[in-house]
Motif scaffolding. Structure first.
Motif, PDB file in Angstrom:
ATOM      1  N   TYR A  31       0.546  -0.904  -0.031  1.00  0.00           N
ATOM      2  CA  TYR A  31       0.405   0.212   0.024  1.00  0.00           C
ATOM      3  C   TYR A  31       0.823   1.577   0.349  1.00  0.00           C
ATOM      4  N   ILE A  32       1.278   1.660  -1.094  1.00  0.00           N
ATOM      5  CA  ILE A  32       1.284   2.969  -1.135  1.00  0.00           C
ATOM      6  C   ILE A  32       1.442   4.310  -0.465  1.00  0.00           C
ATOM      7  N   LYS A  33       1.350   4.905  -0.388  1.00  0.00           N
ATOM      8  CA  LYS A  33       0.630   6.819   0.203  1.00  0.00           C
ATOM      9  C   LYS A  33       0.824   7.493  -1.135  1.00  0.00           C
ATOM     10  N   LEU A  34      -0.880   8.324  -1.253  1.00  0.00           N
ATOM     11  CA  LEU A  34      -1.124   8.906  -2.280  1.00  0.00           C
ATOM     12  C   LEU A  34      -1.361  10.225  -2.043  1.00  0.00           C
ATOM     13  N   ASP A  35      -0.430  11.489  -2.464  1.00  0.00           N
ATOM     14  CA  ASP A  35      -0.589  12.828  -2.302  1.00  0.00           C
ATOM     15  C   ASP A  35      -1.325  13.189  -3.697  1.00  0.00           C
ATOM     16  N   LEU A  36      -2.851  13.883  -3.514  1.00  0.00           N
ATOM     17  CA  LEU A  36      -3.464  14.247  -3.630  1.00  0.00           C
ATOM     18  C   LEU A  36      -4.081  15.246  -3.538  1.00  0.00           C
ATOM     19  N   SER A  37      -3.469  16.645  -2.991  1.00  0.00           N
ATOM     20  CA  SER A  37      -3.475  18.134  -2.436  1.00  0.00           C
ATOM     21  C   SER A  37      -3.222  18.526  -3.146  1.00  0.00           C
ATOM     22  N   GLU A  38      -3.901  19.776  -3.099  1.00  0.00           N
ATOM     23  CA  GLU A  38      -3.487  21.099  -3.882  1.00  0.00           C
ATOM     24  C   GLU A  38      -2.212  21.510  -3.536  1.00  0.00           C
ATOM     25  N   SER A  39      -1.575  20.996  -2.662  1.00  0.00           N
ATOM     26  CA  SER A  39       0.383  21.625  -2.644  1.00  0.00           C
ATOM     27  C   SER A  39       0.977  20.937  -3.304  1.00  0.00           C
ATOM     28  N   ASN A  40       0.630  19.414  -4.046  1.00  0.00           N
ATOM     29  CA  ASN A  40       1.379  18.787  -4.133  1.00  0.00           C
ATOM     30  C   ASN A  40       1.589  19.424  -5.717  1.00  0.00           C
ATOM     31  N   LYS A  41       3.417  19.615  -5.676  1.00  0.00           N
ATOM     32  CA  LYS A  41       3.973  20.221  -6.881  1.00  0.00           C
ATOM     33  C   LYS A  41       3.659  19.358  -7.917  1.00  0.00           C
ATOM     34  N   GLU A  55      -5.128   8.932 -13.874  1.00  0.00           N
ATOM     35  CA  GLU A  55      -5.178   7.785 -13.617  1.00  0.00           C
ATOM     36  C   GLU A  55      -3.554   6.650 -14.593  1.00  0.00           C
ATOM     37  N   ILE A  56      -3.125   8.085 -15.095  1.00  0.00           N
ATOM     38  CA  ILE A  56      -1.794   7.363 -15.564  1.00  0.00           C
ATOM     39  C   ILE A  56      -0.762   7.949 -14.591  1.00  0.00           C
ATOM     40  N   PHE A  57      -0.607   9.375 -13.915  1.00  0.00           N
ATOM     41  CA  PHE A  57       0.128   9.232 -12.797  1.00  0.00           C
ATOM     42  C   PHE A  57      -0.823   8.813 -11.888  1.00  0.00           C
ATOM     43  N   ILE A  58      -1.536   8.682 -10.948  1.00  0.00           N
ATOM     44  CA  ILE A  58      -1.823   7.189  -9.657  1.00  0.00           C
ATOM     45  C   ILE A  58      -0.860   5.583 -10.396  1.00  0.00           C
ATOM     46  N   THR A  59      -0.814   5.499 -11.685  1.00  0.00           N
ATOM     47  CA  THR A  59      -0.603   3.919 -12.100  1.00  0.00           C
ATOM     48  C   THR A  59       0.825   3.894 -11.718  1.00  0.00           C
ATOM     49  N   ASN A  60       1.383   5.079 -12.772  1.00  0.00           N
ATOM     50  CA  ASN A  60       2.642   5.559 -12.205  1.00  0.00           C
ATOM     51  C   ASN A  60       3.620   5.590 -11.163  1.00  0.00           C
ATOM     52  N   HIS A  61       2.781   6.287  -9.688  1.00  0.00           N
ATOM     53  CA  HIS A  61       3.176   6.409  -9.357  1.00  0.00           C
ATOM     54  C   HIS A  61       3.480   4.762  -8.325  1.00  0.00           C
ATOM     55  N   ILE A  62       2.247   4.248  -8.396  1.00  0.00           N
ATOM     56  CA  ILE A  62       2.535   2.897  -7.847  1.00  0.00           C
ATOM     57  C   ILE A  62       3.101   1.884  -8.201  1.00  0.00           C
ATOM     58  N   LYS A  63       3.676   2.342  -9.573  1.00  0.00           N
ATOM     59  CA  LYS A  63       4.907   1.035 -10.131  1.00  0.00           C
ATOM     60  C   LYS A  63       5.932   1.453  -9.472  1.00  0.00           C
ATOM     61  N   LYS A  64       6.356   3.204  -9.332  1.00  0.00           N
ATOM     62  CA  LYS A  64       7.690   3.499  -9.212  1.00  0.00           C
ATOM     63  C   LYS A  64       7.887   2.699  -7.549  1.00  0.00           C
ATOM     64  N   ASN A  65       6.858   2.978  -6.718  1.00  0.00           N
ATOM     65  CA  ASN A  65       6.831   2.791  -5.758  1.00  0.00           C
ATOM     66  C   ASN A  65       6.872   1.101  -5.442  1.00  0.00           C
ATOM     67  N   ASP A  66       6.801   0.042  -6.295  1.00  0.00           N
ATOM     68  CA  ASP A  66       6.595  -1.316  -6.161  1.00  0.00           C
ATOM     69  C   ASP A  66       5.619  -1.843  -5.718  1.00  0.00           C
ATOM     70  N   GLY A  67       4.259  -0.918  -5.889  1.00  0.00           N
ATOM     71  CA  GLY A  67       3.429  -1.369  -4.877  1.00  0.00           C
ATOM     72  C   GLY A  67       1.670  -1.875  -5.127  1.00  0.00           C
ATOM     73  N   ILE A  68       0.582  -2.209  -4.949  1.00  0.00           N
ATOM     74  CA  ILE A  68      -0.524  -2.261  -5.578  1.00  0.00           C
ATOM     75  C   ILE A  68      -1.305  -1.570  -5.907  1.00  0.00           C
ATOM     76  N   VAL A  69      -0.936  -0.997  -4.832  1.00  0.00           N
ATOM     77  CA  VAL A  69      -2.732   0.156  -4.286  1.00  0.00           C
ATOM     78  C   VAL A  69      -2.365   1.014  -3.828  1.00  0.00           C
TER      79      VAL A  69
END
Length: 231
Positions: A31-41, A55-69
């Protein structure tokens, strides 16, 4: 009776181990923490009004961190809701603070019941930017009643459901929908705890204004009290 001030402590103590609303085989480290706040540059470079680009942004974030969710979002101020009049009606306080937890994973992923429950209500909240198919469960533990909400589900999740239907902990409740049915978001589960459901049926605010934030933080404590994804 547990009052709202003690409700969070009560929730945390229900179970010493993490409870699950997704596949129990997925370990916490996936489970990989994801920041979707307005302060995330980093997110500021993404067109969040487009579900496919987000979805591309989120999927890449999960893959980059070797996560599933990817998970997160509780008490998070977001810009994504600016695209929808459902959250920003004329002459109203802007609703942009998320008060549930989002769990981002593949469409059709199964959703499970974390605690024994009965179906309180369900509905397809079909507004643009809304929940889409939604289920609310009622729980009673040690005479304490509370509710959990599951949003952005598939249509088949509510096709044969009945109010009062009984679910046991670990039973499959639903599957996740895709952007064509879930309010136009990348596939994810909106999971929310509600102390007082008030008059709502099949729906309850998952995003609030700054003006109403104190009320909702008390009535809708952090879902991580149950899921324990960050120990």
């Amino acid at each position: 009776m547990v009052d709202r001030l003690n409700f969070s402590e009560f929730l945390f103590c229900i179970n010493t181990k993490p409870l699950r609303v997704l596949d129990v085989s997925i370990q916490n480290l996936k489970y990989i923490k994801l920041d979707l706040s307005e302060s995330n540059k980093e997110l500021q470079a993404v067109d969040v009004s487009s579900s496919s680009k987000l979805e591309i942004f989120i999927t890449n974030h999960i893959k980059k961190n070797d996560g599933i969710v990817a998970f997160g979002g509780y008490n998070e101020t977001r810009t994504i809701y600016k695209r929808s009049n459902h959250f920003n009606l004329p002459s109203a306080n802007e609703r942009n603070i998320h008060i549930g937890m989002d769990l981002w994973c593949d469409a059709n992923s199964p959703v499970f019941v974390p605690l024994d429950a009965i179906v309180h209500s369900f509905k397809n909240n079909a507004n643009f930017g809304d929940y889409g198919p939604t289920i609310i469960l009622k729980h009673e533990i040690e005479t304490v009643e509370f509710y959990t909400l599951y949003g952005h589900l598939s249509l088949k999740s509510i096709e044969h459901l009945q109010v009062g239907q009984v679910f046991k902990q670990g039973d499959q409740l639903a599957t996740l929908g895709d952007a064509t049915i879930n309010g136009d978001y990348p596939p994810h589960l909106h999971f929310q705890i509600i102390k007082d459901i008030e008059y709502y049926n099949g729906d309850y605010p998952g995003v609030c204004s700054k003006t109403d934030l104190n009320f909702y933080l008390k009535n809708c404590p952090d879902p991580n009290l149950l899921l324990k994804l960050e120990l």
